[in-house]
Design an enzyme around this catalytic site. Sequence first.
Site, mmCIF file in Angstrom:
data_model
loop_
_atom_site.group_PDB
_atom_site.id
_atom_site.type_symbol
_atom_site.label_atom_id
_atom_site.label_comp_id
_atom_site.label_asym_id
_atom_site.label_seq_id
_atom_site.Cartn_x
_atom_site.Cartn_y
_atom_site.Cartn_z
ATOM 1 N N LYS A 154 0.841 -1.205 0.000
ATOM 2 C CA LYS A 154 0.000 0.000 0.000
ATOM 3 C C LYS A 154 0.878 1.258 0.000
ATOM 4 O O LYS A 154 0.608 2.223 -0.695
ATOM 5 C CB LYS A 154 -0.946 -0.015 1.215
ATOM 6 N N GLN B 146 -5.213 -1.924 9.601
ATOM 7 C CA GLN B 146 -4.806 -3.143 8.908
ATOM 8 C C GLN B 146 -5.271 -4.360 9.713
ATOM 9 O O GLN B 146 -4.908 -4.521 10.873
ATOM 10 C CB GLN B 146 -3.276 -3.161 8.729
ATOM 11 N N ASP C 279 -11.656 1.644 3.684
ATOM 12 C CA ASP C 279 -11.895 0.206 3.514
ATOM 13 C C ASP C 279 -13.391 -0.084 3.442
ATOM 14 O O ASP C 279 -13.796 -1.214 3.147
ATOM 15 C CB ASP C 279 -11.281 -0.583 4.682
#
Length: 275
Positions: free
Chosen positions: A47, A91, A114
């Site tokens: 990322k 994460q 997300d």
Amino acid sequence: MILDGKNLSNKIKEDIKLKIKSYLIKPTLSVIQIGDDEASNIYINSKRKACEEVGINFIHEKFNENTLEQEIINKIIEFNNDNYVNGILIQLPIPKKFDTYKLLNLINKNKDVDGLTDINMGLLFKDNNNLIPCTPHGIIKLLEEYNIDLVGKHAVVVGKSNLVGKPMTILLLQKGATVTVCHSKTKDLGNFTKQADILISAVGKKNLITKDMVKENAVVVDVGMNRVDGKLYGDVDYENVKDIASYITPVPGGVGPMTVAMLLSNVLKNYEKNL
Ligand code: NAP
């Protein structure tokens, strides 16, 4: 034919890069990591690399497992209140002693790149998409790129996680597919997968989907990422299934790069909203 996620993700990244070039202030993504999960380290690095490629600032806040929950909460609030932060993600997975659900839902819905907060999930169920979870969104973009029509098609999704399977199901419904969802308690999985015009496997088991479980000319999308002896495999027995599928995603180079591209696109989407 291969559904080339790497190629499409490069095109998307190029578009994002061009747009960002014209902005004086660069968008910023903040990533919160708790613990030192090996796979998480790899995903965060990819990322970071992708952000650097397109010109998005990347903040990586790494907490050790013994950090007090309140410290992490404070950091999320700080990022929520920081006008220069356009996207926040935690994460996953995080160590079990932390409440994933609670922490995720502290993220401001417009910075939830997300798409995993209750609000964004709820909006998805109401066909009123705000920020869509990156992996299922990337799959839809990939199918669209190859002009694969979903209307009236029978899509079978294997896996029903909040991260992939469930939002995938909703997006397929939105696109007019008839959807069957399978999971670990499904009896005779092959009986369902064999009926799929579009088969999407998001389980995490190497070689779960074998040739005899796939209909001739089906479109096969492999979300699985299984590391065995340092090598990456999907859920699908690619070498044998590729001969009967009309389209198939490779692993690596299929869904993975699309997930990252959609993350960048969500950061930009929120940034541009506030211009
Ligand atoms: P997850 O939360 O562990 O969910 C796995 C799902 O598979 C569950 O719904 C589970 O059913 C189901 N399942 C387990 N064994 C099964 C079986 N034998 N037959 C049918 N269904 C079975 O995993 P996830 O987060 O959704 O991720 C799934 C895979 O995709 C993993 O390999 C992950 O690394 C990969 N992934 C890839 C990307 C990417 O960008 N390429 C992104 C995210 C995830 P139950 O619900 O009944 O337990």
